[in-house]
Design a protein around this motif. Structure first.
Motif, PDB file in Angstrom:
ATOM      1  N   TYR A  56       0.868  -1.179   0.000  1.00  0.00           N
ATOM      2  CA  TYR A  56       0.000   0.000   0.000  1.00  0.00           C
ATOM      3  C   TYR A  56       0.908   1.233   0.000  1.00  0.00           C
ATOM      4  CZ  TYR A  56       1.092   1.599   4.672  1.00  0.00           C
ATOM      5  OH  TYR A  56       1.759   2.128   5.753  1.00  0.00           O
ATOM      6  N   SER A  57       0.330   2.399  -0.228  1.00  0.00           N
ATOM      7  CA  SER A  57       1.102   3.638  -0.264  1.00  0.00           C
ATOM      8  C   SER A  57       1.255   4.219   1.136  1.00  0.00           C
ATOM      9  CB  SER A  57       0.416   4.668  -1.161  1.00  0.00           C
ATOM     10  OG  SER A  57       1.030   5.942  -1.017  1.00  0.00           O
ATOM     11  N   GLU A  58       2.490   4.343   1.573  1.00  0.00           N
ATOM     12  CA  GLU A  58       2.730   4.897   2.900  1.00  0.00           C
ATOM     13  C   GLU A  58       2.345   6.374   2.964  1.00  0.00           C
ATOM     14  OE1 GLU A  58       6.035   4.573   6.475  1.00  0.00           O
ATOM     15  OE2 GLU A  58       6.562   3.887   4.465  1.00  0.00           O
ATOM     16  N   LYS A  59       2.343   7.044   1.825  1.00  0.00           N
ATOM     17  CA  LYS A  59       1.912   8.437   1.823  1.00  0.00           C
ATOM     18  C   LYS A  59       0.429   8.549   2.205  1.00  0.00           C
ATOM     19  CE  LYS A  59       5.366  10.346  -1.338  1.00  0.00           C
ATOM     20  NZ  LYS A  59       5.625  10.961  -2.660  1.00  0.00           N
ATOM     21  N   GLN A  60      -0.347   7.504   1.864  1.00  0.00           N
ATOM     22  CA  GLN A  60      -1.741   7.484   2.320  1.00  0.00           C
ATOM     23  C   GLN A  60      -1.799   7.492   3.841  1.00  0.00           C
ATOM     24  OE1 GLN A  60      -3.855   4.104   0.816  1.00  0.00           O
ATOM     25  NE2 GLN A  60      -4.054   4.915  -1.261  1.00  0.00           N
ATOM     26  N   TYR A  61      -0.922   6.706   4.431  1.00  0.00           N
ATOM     27  CA  TYR A  61      -0.891   6.627   5.898  1.00  0.00           C
ATOM     28  C   TYR A  61      -0.511   7.983   6.491  1.00  0.00           C
ATOM     29  CZ  TYR A  61       0.468   5.197  10.606  1.00  0.00           C
ATOM     30  OH  TYR A  61       0.578   5.102  11.971  1.00  0.00           O
ATOM     31  N   VAL A  62       0.464   8.636   5.885  1.00  0.00           N
ATOM     32  CA  VAL A  62       0.895   9.948   6.374  1.00  0.00           C
ATOM     33  C   VAL A  62      -0.260  10.950   6.291  1.00  0.00           C
ATOM     34  CG1 VAL A  62       2.485  11.867   5.995  1.00  0.00           C
ATOM     35  CG2 VAL A  62       3.312   9.519   5.779  1.00  0.00           C
ATOM     36  N   ARG A  63      -0.934  10.994   5.135  1.00  0.00           N
ATOM     37  CA  ARG A  63      -2.086  11.909   4.978  1.00  0.00           C
ATOM     38  C   ARG A  63      -3.163  11.613   6.014  1.00  0.00           C
ATOM     39  NH1 ARG A  63      -3.155  15.349   0.991  1.00  0.00           N
ATOM     40  NH2 ARG A  63      -1.895  15.395  -0.915  1.00  0.00           N
ATOM     41  N   SER A  64      -3.436  10.322   6.204  1.00  0.00           N
ATOM     42  CA  SER A  64      -4.448   9.922   7.171  1.00  0.00           C
ATOM     43  C   SER A  64      -4.063  10.373   8.577  1.00  0.00           C
ATOM     44  CB  SER A  64      -4.616   8.398   7.129  1.00  0.00           C
ATOM     45  OG  SER A  64      -5.477   7.948   8.142  1.00  0.00           O
ATOM     46  N   GLY A  65      -2.791  10.242   8.899  1.00  0.00           N
ATOM     47  CA  GLY A  65      -2.319  10.674  10.210  1.00  0.00           C
ATOM     48  C   GLY A  65      -2.452  12.161  10.414  1.00  0.00           C
ATOM     49  N   TYR A  66      -2.177  12.926   9.370  1.00  0.00           N
ATOM     50  CA  TYR A  66      -2.307  14.384   9.477  1.00  0.00           C
ATOM     51  C   TYR A  66      -3.771  14.793   9.677  1.00  0.00           C
ATOM     52  CZ  TYR A  66       2.559  14.710   7.961  1.00  0.00           C
ATOM     53  OH  TYR A  66       3.935  14.595   7.865  1.00  0.00           O
ATOM     54  N   LYS A  67      -4.693  14.042   9.056  1.00  0.00           N
ATOM     55  CA  LYS A  67      -6.114  14.308   9.285  1.00  0.00           C
ATOM     56  C   LYS A  67      -6.482  14.066  10.749  1.00  0.00           C
ATOM     57  CE  LYS A  67      -7.842  13.172   4.640  1.00  0.00           C
ATOM     58  NZ  LYS A  67      -8.706  12.230   3.880  1.00  0.00           N
ATOM     59  N   ALA A  68      -5.920  12.992  11.322  1.00  0.00           N
ATOM     60  CA  ALA A  68      -6.193  12.680  12.726  1.00  0.00           C
ATOM     61  C   ALA A  68      -5.661  13.763  13.648  1.00  0.00           C
ATOM     62  CB  ALA A  68      -5.570  11.321  13.088  1.00  0.00           C
ATOM     63  N   VAL A  69      -4.470  14.295  13.326  1.00  0.00           N
ATOM     64  CA  VAL A  69      -3.884  15.375  14.130  1.00  0.00           C
ATOM     65  C   VAL A  69      -4.743  16.634  14.015  1.00  0.00           C
ATOM     66  CG1 VAL A  69      -1.881  16.904  14.385  1.00  0.00           C
ATOM     67  CG2 VAL A  69      -1.532  14.455  13.951  1.00  0.00           C
ATOM     68  N   ALA A  70      -5.113  16.962  12.784  1.00  0.00           N
ATOM     69  CA  ALA A  70      -5.926  18.166  12.563  1.00  0.00           C
ATOM     70  C   ALA A  70      -7.266  18.070  13.296  1.00  0.00           C
ATOM     71  CB  ALA A  70      -6.150  18.369  11.067  1.00  0.00           C
ATOM     72  N   LYS A  71      -7.884  16.894  13.255  1.00  0.00           N
ATOM     73  CA  LYS A  71      -9.159  16.693  13.951  1.00  0.00           C
ATOM     74  C   LYS A  71      -8.992  16.861  15.442  1.00  0.00           C
ATOM     75  CE  LYS A  71     -12.967  13.396  14.310  1.00  0.00           C
ATOM     76  NZ  LYS A  71     -13.478  12.063  13.888  1.00  0.00           N
ATOM     77  N   MET A  72      -7.904  16.336  16.000  1.00  0.00           N
ATOM     78  CA  MET A  72      -7.640  16.455  17.427  1.00  0.00           C
ATOM     79  C   MET A  72      -7.452  17.923  17.815  1.00  0.00           C
ATOM     80  SD  MET A  72      -5.029  16.952  19.836  1.00  0.00           S
ATOM     81  CE  MET A  72      -3.524  16.620  18.926  1.00  0.00           C
ATOM     82  N   LEU A  73      -6.818  18.712  16.929  1.00  0.00           N
ATOM     83  CA  LEU A  73      -6.589  20.132  17.204  1.00  0.00           C
ATOM     84  C   LEU A  73      -7.826  20.982  16.929  1.00  0.00           C
ATOM     85  CD1 LEU A  73      -2.972  20.530  15.740  1.00  0.00           C
ATOM     86  CD2 LEU A  73      -3.621  20.525  18.151  1.00  0.00           C
ATOM     87  N   GLY A  74      -8.860  20.383  16.337  1.00  0.00           N
ATOM     88  CA  GLY A  74     -10.119  21.101  16.129  1.00  0.00           C
ATOM     89  C   GLY A  74     -10.170  21.920  14.871  1.00  0.00           C
ATOM     90  N   ASP A  75      -9.272  21.677  13.918  1.00  0.00           N
ATOM     91  CA  ASP A  75      -9.273  22.452  12.670  1.00  0.00           C
ATOM     92  C   ASP A  75      -8.788  21.533  11.549  1.00  0.00           C
ATOM     93  OD1 ASP A  75      -9.032  24.155  10.558  1.00  0.00           O
ATOM     94  OD2 ASP A  75      -7.742  25.616  11.559  1.00  0.00           O
ATOM     95  N   GLU A  76      -9.720  20.960  10.810  1.00  0.00           N
ATOM     96  CA  GLU A  76      -9.363  19.979   9.792  1.00  0.00           C
ATOM     97  C   GLU A  76      -8.531  20.570   8.664  1.00  0.00           C
ATOM     98  OE1 GLU A  76     -12.733  17.735   8.507  1.00  0.00           O
ATOM     99  OE2 GLU A  76     -13.237  17.067  10.551  1.00  0.00           O
ATOM    100  N   ALA A  77      -8.564  21.892   8.496  1.00  0.00           N
ATOM    101  CA  ALA A  77      -7.758  22.540   7.453  1.00  0.00           C
ATOM    102  C   ALA A  77      -6.265  22.427   7.735  1.00  0.00           C
ATOM    103  CB  ALA A  77      -8.158  24.012   7.328  1.00  0.00           C
ATOM    104  N   LEU A  78      -5.911  22.153   9.004  1.00  0.00           N
ATOM    105  CA  LEU A  78      -4.495  22.029   9.349  1.00  0.00           C
ATOM    106  C   LEU A  78      -3.837  20.819   8.700  1.00  0.00           C
ATOM    107  CD1 LEU A  78      -4.645  22.891  13.168  1.00  0.00           C
ATOM    108  CD2 LEU A  78      -3.855  24.356  11.303  1.00  0.00           C
TER     109      LEU A  78
END
Length: 534
Positions: A339-361
């Motif tokens: 699988y593409s590890e870049k997918q995992y990285v993008r997914s992780g950044y979405k999780a971080v942004a959601k935790m910080l309360g701003d999905e645009a991050l």
């Protein structure tokens, strides 16, 4: 971030034990080490124990030094270590050129190398240090005994064309066969090799005498560590006169009748048996890595006096034939292979942004990632919330990732299993994170044999460590030569399979995180094309 050290060995040949010694030293010191092997043929066994192979011209070729300089500059080599006598002088004479491009050559000065290359000078040098050496002549007609005597090339090595001579008539015959020779009295006694290692300034770190119990073609088969104080003190005199940089191997004979030590040879490089001294506690490979780190090295470790080491031969496949073994088992890497590890990285950044309360991050994090920056560090600095870094890392690591397998992977795995070919995965990384990836991809239900290397006992079991491959082979009961490993990371994936005798296939994933070239390995661009190699 740990620094990566890159070491290039020239004339690497059969120096498998030396490569292993450096690997073990890097593991003990917890440093990242990349080994490069330079060789003319590309098929010598020690290359299987290097990360990268660099094919070079002959050492006497006019382009040899320019070629090495190009390699060292392109590969950002930190240290060049010669292993045979042939290129010592030319490397020593050009050490300053390597310094200019940031590569240190672990070698002594040219005038000292010249002493070693001509046995006439060697004998004179020993005597100048207050040591005994057999009297040397260059013309057999000037040799008037005693017999037996010894004849050998004045610039030879590895006991090639070196002969024990019983009488005058034999000496004449050998003198006509050996080109540019010297003749010395034969000293009957116990043969010793002394493995010496000094820092860059010629200060001795290790002096390790060992008895040459059994020898074949000049190379020791069995040796006994013998920390003889007389020999050690004599070698200190030699070191004071020679001022070696790095390794030096000295040979001497302790005469049976008088117990006098007669010094016969200096090789300012690692001798073939030097790894045996390292095993006994003279850890010069470790010292080299510490010197590269800028550390001051001052060892006081106890050498295992009296230890006996025996060596053995072992084969390794360096070029496959036309009729390959049938494949009974396939081991896949996970990240960027299935699988593409870049997918995992993008997914992780979405999780971080959601935790910080701003999905645009998530987009800001991705931009930092694409620019080669530590994305989470950059973001918390920009937001002024450095204290939340650990929260961000936790969100990234503990995500249930939004990832999917490459097209065709499921069909490929089912096809292999339908043919009774064993299918497994060996993957590195944090255990909880890798398990979530496997679950998200459905591989936890599809693959029967999965090894997460960190689960074996920590990061030291990650590739290129071969333990996981050995465990998988034991589980399956399949010979290594009938197993194939499929991976994407040329930095670490293929070293262990190659050494174990497995075939390897490199998925040249142009969108992957690791895109350095692998050499001597079958290449595919799409995972489905693995069928061509089975």
């Amino acid at each position: 971030m740990m620094k990566t050290f890159r070491i290039l060995f020239t004339g690497v040949g059969r120096r498998v034990e030396l490569m292993q010694a450096f690997r073990q030293a890097a593991s003990r010191l917890n440093v990242v080490l990349k080994l490069y092997g330079a060789d003319m043929s590309g098929t010598v066994p020690a290359l299987a124990f290097c990360d990268y192979t660099r094919k070079v011209c002959g050492m006497r070729d006019a382009d040899y030094i320019p070629q090495l300089l190009r390699i060292c500059e392109a590969d950002r080599i930190d240290l060049l270590i010669p292993t045979i006598d042939t290129d010592l002088l030319v490397l020593s004479q050009n050490a300053a050129e390597f310094d200019k491009i940031g590569t240190k050559v672990l070698i002594s000065k040219p005038d000292k190398i010249a002493i070693c290359r001509d046995k006439n000078y060697t004998a004179d040098f020993f005597e100048s240090c207050g040591l005994k050496a057999p009297r040397t002549v260059n013309d057999y007609q000037l040799y008037h005994g005693p017999y037996p005597c010894f004849i050998k090339p004045k610039d030879g090595s590895s006991s090639i064309n070196a002969f024990k001579v019983e009488n005058e008539s034999e000496l004449k015959v050998y003198a006509e066969q050996v080109r540019d020779y010297i003749v010395q009295p034969f000293i009957e006694g116990t043969e010793y090799t002394v493995d010496i290692f000094c820092d860059y300034e010629g200060n001795p770190l290790f002096i390790t005498p060992r008895i040459r119990v059994a020898v074949r073609a000049g190379e020791v088969l069995k040796t006994e560590i013998a920390m003889d104080e007389t020999i050690i003190e004599e070698c200190r005199k030699l070191i004071a006169g020679f001022q070696p940089c790095g390794p030096m191997t000295v040979q001497l004979i302790r005469q049976n009748t008088t117990s006098d030590d007669y010094y016969i040879e200096i090789n300012p490089r690692f001798g073939g048996g030097a790894p045996l001294s390292m095993k006994a506690g003279a850890r010069s490979a470790e010292a080299i890595l510490k010197l590269l780190s800028g550390e001051k090295v001052d060892y006081s470790d106890v050498i295992d006096d009296g230890a006996v080491y025996s060596r053995f031969d072992q084969s390794v496949c360096t070029a496959e034939g036309k009729r390959k073994q049938p494949v009974l088992g396939v081991i896949f890497d996970l990240d960027d292979t299935l699988y593409s590890e870049k997918q995992y990285v993008r997914s992780g950044y979405k999780a971080v942004a959601k935790m910080l309360g701003d999905e645009a991050l998530a987009d800001r994090l991705w931009t930092h990632f694409e620019n080669g920056k530590p994305a989470i560090d950059e973001l918390v600095n920009e937001l002024g919330c450095i204290g939340r870094k650990e929260e961000c890392l936790e969100a990234y690591r503990e995500q249930m990732p939004e990832i999917k397998l490459y097209d065709g992977v499921v069909d490929l795995i089912l096809e292999l299993k339908s043919k009774d070919i064993k299918v497994g995965i060996i993957t590195d990384g944090r255990v909880s994170g890798q398990k979530r990836k496997l679950q998200a991809l459905g591989l936890d239900k599809l693959i029967d044999d999965i090894i997460i290397t960190d689960e074996l006992g920590g990061a030291q079991f990650r590739k290129p460590c071969d333990i996981a491959f050995r465990i998988m082979q034991r589980r399956w009961g399949i010979p290594f030569e009938k197993m194939v490993y499929v991976g994407d990371n040329a930095e670490k994936d293929f070293q262990a399979p190659k050494q174990l005798g497995m075939r390897s296939v490199w998925v040249q994933n142009k969108e992957g995180l690791y895109q350095k070239n692998a050499t001597g390995i079958d290449v595919i661009q799409e995972i489905g094309k693995i069928r061509l190699y089975l």
